[in-house]
Each structure stands twice: as C-alpha cells, then as structure tokens.
Design a protein around this motif. Structure first.
Motif, PDB file in Angstrom:
ATOM      1  N   UNK A   1      36.117  38.458  45.407  1.00 40.21           N
ATOM      2  CA  UNK A   1      37.269  39.118  44.808  1.00 40.21           C
ATOM      3  C   UNK A   1      38.539  38.881  45.594  1.00 40.21           C
ATOM      4  N   UNK A   2      38.435  38.916  46.921  1.00 40.80           N
ATOM      5  CA  UNK A   2      39.597  38.647  47.760  1.00 40.80           C
ATOM      6  C   UNK A   2      40.036  37.193  47.647  1.00 40.80           C
ATOM      7  N   UNK A   3      39.079  36.294  47.394  1.00 40.58           N
ATOM      8  CA  UNK A   3      39.437  34.890  47.198  1.00 40.58           C
ATOM      9  C   UNK A   3      40.350  34.728  45.984  1.00 40.58           C
ATOM     10  N   UNK A   4      40.080  35.497  44.919  1.00 44.43           N
ATOM     11  CA  UNK A   4      40.957  35.465  43.749  1.00 44.43           C
ATOM     12  C   UNK A   4      42.379  35.852  44.130  1.00 44.43           C
ATOM     13  N   UNK A   5      42.506  36.929  44.912  1.00 43.96           N
ATOM     14  CA  UNK A   5      43.823  37.385  45.330  1.00 43.96           C
ATOM     15  C   UNK A   5      44.547  36.338  46.166  1.00 43.96           C
ATOM     16  N   UNK A   6      43.831  35.749  47.114  1.00 38.89           N
ATOM     17  CA  UNK A   6      44.476  34.838  48.061  1.00 38.89           C
ATOM     18  C   UNK A   6      44.806  33.493  47.435  1.00 38.89           C
ATOM     19  N   UNK A   7      43.948  33.037  46.529  1.00 31.10           N
ATOM     20  CA  UNK A   7      44.271  31.791  45.823  1.00 31.10           C
ATOM     21  C   UNK A   7      45.486  32.010  44.927  1.00 31.10           C
ATOM     22  N   UNK A   8      45.539  33.164  44.275  1.00 34.83           N
ATOM     23  CA  UNK A   8      46.725  33.468  43.466  1.00 34.83           C
ATOM     24  C   UNK A   8      47.984  33.479  44.333  1.00 34.83           C
ATOM     25  N   UNK A   9      47.874  34.047  45.522  1.00 34.84           N
ATOM     26  CA  UNK A   9      49.015  34.091  46.439  1.00 34.84           C
ATOM     27  C   UNK A   9      49.496  32.680  46.795  1.00 34.84           C
ATOM     28  N   UNK A  10      48.549  31.785  47.041  1.00 33.90           N
ATOM     29  CA  UNK A  10      48.908  30.398  47.361  1.00 33.90           C
ATOM     30  C   UNK A  10      49.603  29.732  46.179  1.00 33.90           C
ATOM     31  N   UNK A  11      49.069  29.941  44.977  1.00 37.11           N
ATOM     32  CA  UNK A  11      49.654  29.312  43.794  1.00 37.11           C
ATOM     33  C   UNK A  11      51.059  29.856  43.517  1.00 37.11           C
TER      34      UNK A  11
ATOM     35  N   UNK B   1      43.167  44.759  46.534  1.00 41.43           N
ATOM     36  CA  UNK B   1      43.211  44.519  47.976  1.00 41.43           C
ATOM     37  C   UNK B   1      42.705  45.723  48.755  1.00 41.43           C
ATOM     38  N   UNK B   2      43.080  46.930  48.342  1.00 47.03           N
ATOM     39  CA  UNK B   2      42.645  48.138  49.051  1.00 47.03           C
ATOM     40  C   UNK B   2      41.145  48.385  48.855  1.00 47.03           C
ATOM     41  N   UNK B   3      40.658  48.165  47.637  1.00 50.12           N
ATOM     42  CA  UNK B   3      39.252  48.450  47.347  1.00 50.12           C
ATOM     43  C   UNK B   3      38.315  47.452  48.025  1.00 50.12           C
ATOM     44  N   UNK B   4      38.735  46.191  48.122  1.00 49.38           N
ATOM     45  CA  UNK B   4      37.853  45.155  48.654  1.00 49.38           C
ATOM     46  C   UNK B   4      38.146  44.791  50.101  1.00 49.38           C
ATOM     47  N   UNK B   5      39.392  44.921  50.524  1.00 48.19           N
ATOM     48  CA  UNK B   5      39.780  44.423  51.847  1.00 48.19           C
ATOM     49  C   UNK B   5      39.781  45.447  52.948  1.00 48.19           C
ATOM     50  N   UNK B   6      39.576  46.727  52.628  1.00 48.45           N
ATOM     51  CA  UNK B   6      39.589  47.769  53.654  1.00 48.45           C
ATOM     52  C   UNK B   6      38.372  48.670  53.497  1.00 48.45           C
ATOM     53  N   UNK B   7      38.094  49.426  54.555  1.00 48.20           N
ATOM     54  CA  UNK B   7      36.992  50.398  54.535  1.00 48.20           C
ATOM     55  C   UNK B   7      37.527  51.743  55.013  1.00 48.20           C
ATOM     56  N   UNK B   8      38.138  52.521  54.120  1.00 46.12           N
ATOM     57  CA  UNK B   8      38.720  53.805  54.526  1.00 46.12           C
ATOM     58  C   UNK B   8      37.692  54.803  55.044  1.00 46.12           C
ATOM     59  N   UNK B   9      36.418  54.649  54.657  1.00 49.44           N
ATOM     60  CA  UNK B   9      35.388  55.562  55.130  1.00 49.44           C
ATOM     61  C   UNK B   9      35.161  55.502  56.623  1.00 49.44           C
TER      62      UNK B   9
END
Length: 350
Positions: A118-128, A224-232
């Motif tokens: 899921x984070x790969x989707x975000x980061x590839x979009x950022x690059x594009x 990004x918050x749901x997949x990239x961090x661990x608030x617990x």
C-alpha cells in the motif's frame, strides 16, 4: 555460539554480522554473502537481531523474524551515535549490535507485506507527480522563450498544449514540446490509475476510512497514517505527534528551556501530509472577502484554530494544527472511535 544480540549490516550483496553474548563479549564477527544470510540465522537459537532501517531492511526484518528471532529495526540516526571510529561494514555492524541492546532506542515498526504494498502505491504516485511537475515546468519554460505563456494550474497546461501550433513557435520547438505534452498525458493517466487503486484499498480499510473523516487528512493522508505508522506503540497522542517531528526542537540546559523550530524527526512524508492538510484547513477557515465562512469554522477543531490564529502567526498555527491532527489520528486509531466535529468521541461505524 551463544550470541543473544546480533547486529546485521545489510547491503545489496555483502552483509556483515556482529554478535555478542550476555556478558557483552564478541562471539561472532563475519561477512556473509546474500544467499547465506538466512542459512546463518536459521542455525542460531533465538536472538535479538538489530538492522538499520534502510533500503531492503523491511524485507530482511520479515524474513529473519519468521525464523523465530526478535528483530529490531533501528533509525540510522540512533545507530550513528554508536559508531566508534572509522566507518566501515564491520564498525557499522558493531554499532547496530550496540544500539540493538539499548532499550532507550525506539524502533522503526516492521511492516507487513500488505502495508508495504500500500505504501508503494503512495510513493510511486509521489514520484510520478514530481516527474509531471518537472515536465510541466520544462514545457512552460521552453514556450515562454517564444512568448507563449499560460496561467498556473492544470487549465494552463491544457492551454499550452493547444498553443503548440502557434506561429511564434518554430517547428523544431513544436516537435520537442509535443514530446513533453505526450509524457505529461501519459503520467496523468498513470497517476489516475494509482489513485483508483488507492481508493479501492481505502474502501476495504475501516481504520483508513475513519481517518479520512478528520479535516485535512483525506485519502492520501489516511493511507499514510494507517499503513506507515503504529500509534499503538505510544502511550498518548502527544508522544505520537512528537514521533512524527511535529513538536519544537529542544536545546535546554541548566533548568532553562529553549525551544526552536520543529524537530523534523520521524517519517517526513507523513509529517508533510499533515502539514499540507493543516494548511488546507486554515485556508478553509480564512475565506476570501464576500464568501461565507466554511462549516468547519463551527466545529471544535475550527474554533480552536481560529482562536489560535487571532494571536499567533499563520505558519505557527499551521504546525500546531498539524500536531493537533496527529493527536486526533492517534485517538481514532488506538481507541477505535470515529472523529466527531464537536470534539466528543463517537463509536466507530460498523
């Protein structure tokens, strides 16, 4: 070999291992080829394995943890403090081993394969998006040399594409700029496709949907918050916001507190999304003359931001609001509650 703590310095093909026993004595120090890493750890009893958080670290953390070891992903800044002298693979592995044995060093969370995808989707979009911006800037720059300009925004890019056949633009320049326009259109199609996949993933993730209901978060921030961090892993929203670098940097001594600009620690992408979201919220709260105030102004969050705007500079309020959004996100994720505009915790939707 009775190593209880092992530092693993990873690279593309050459890996360095440094292990100590319960007394701190070095019991292993060797170099491994890539194909021998898992074989080496498979033959060891359960141990704490430290890996510096860098490219490929998530993969090796999952693979080694599957063999029964306790893996600690460590921030590069924390590891650097334990490098004794010269930097080399052996010294780096020793520093990682030392840092892995320190409970005060906070770990980087090991992500699942699904979260990494899921984070790969975000980061590839950022690059594009960055590539699209570069191409648009190049197109504007080249056409401006022939007196062809257009307003900012996507409408301006469309206007430039329509004016490629302007008599003021030589044929050679037209051909060159047409290639840029074609690339921009291709990137826009790819970006839209990635965003469709992000929306599909978002629709299947209740936590991401609850986060998206917070003003200023949106689809990208929620993902990004749901997949990239661990608030617990944090005891409070304050600690969570501090882990993302949305708090002042401290340089205090002798009982005197000195606070500077934000610390910028943690995930810069998540912090950037929170800051951009806070900026968008403040713009909604500051309508142009003649426009009615946004409904957000009547919420608890909007009222808080407006009170702060009355006595603090805009950029200071933006960072404070980003911190506030991080705290709200922590409460939503750790308590399983839905965001409530009035500030009262509400039950999560079934």
């Amino acid at each position: 070999m009775d190593a209880i703590t092992i530092g693993l310095d990873i690279a593309k093909s050459s890996f360095q291992v440094h292990g100590v026993d319960a007394s701190g004595a070095v019991v292993v120090r060797r170099k491994l080829a890539r194909g021998k890493v898992l074989e080496f750890f498979r033959g060891l009893p359960s141990a704490v394995v430290g890996i510096e958080a860098c490219g490929g670290a998530q993969h090796w953390a999952r693979q080694i943890a599957a063999l029964g070891h306790r893996v600690r992903l460590l921030p590069a800044r924390a590891v650097k403090a334990y490098v004794a002298r010269q930097k080399n693979d052996a010294a780096d592995a020793a520093a990682i081993c030392e840092a892995a044995g320190r409970a005060v060093v906070r770990e980087v969370p090991v992500k699942t394969v699904e979260a990494q995808a899921g984070l790969a989707l975000l980061r590839v979009r950022e690059v594009l998006v960055k590539q699209r911006t570069m191409l648009v800037n190049a197109l504007r720059g080249h056409l401006a040399e022939f007196g062809v300009v257009a307003p900012r925004g996507r409408e301006g890019v469309s206007a430039l594409a329509e004016r490629l056949s302007d008599p003021a633009v030589p044929a050679l320049a037209q051909a060159a700029c047409a290639a840029l326009v074609a690339q921009v259109k291709a990137l826009e199609a790819q970006i839209l496709a990635l965003e469709a996949r992000l929306r599909q993933r978002h629709a299947a993730d209740p936590a991401s949907q609850r986060l998206a209901a917070i003003p200023g978060i949106g689809l990208l921030g929620a993902t990004a918050l749901a997949l990239g961090t661990e608030p617990g892993r944090f005891d409070s929203g304050r600690d969570y916001a501090a882990s993302l670098g949305a708090v002042p940097r401290q340089h205090s001594t002798g009982g005197r507190e000195r606070l500077g600009s934000i610390s910028r620690m943690g995930d810069s992408r998540v912090r950037g999304m929170l800051t951009a979201g806070a900026s968008a919220v403040l713009k909604q709260l500051s309508p142009r003359e003649g426009q009615p105030p946004a409904a957000l102004a009547h919420s608890a969050l909007g009222a808080w931001a407006l009170r702060l705007l009355a006595r603090k500079p805009w950029r200071v309020v933006m960072v404070a609001l980003a911190n506030k959004l991080a705290r709200i996100a922590w409460a939503v994720l750790t308590r399983g509650t839905a965001y409530h505009p009035a500030g009262r915790p509400g039950p999560a939707a079934a």
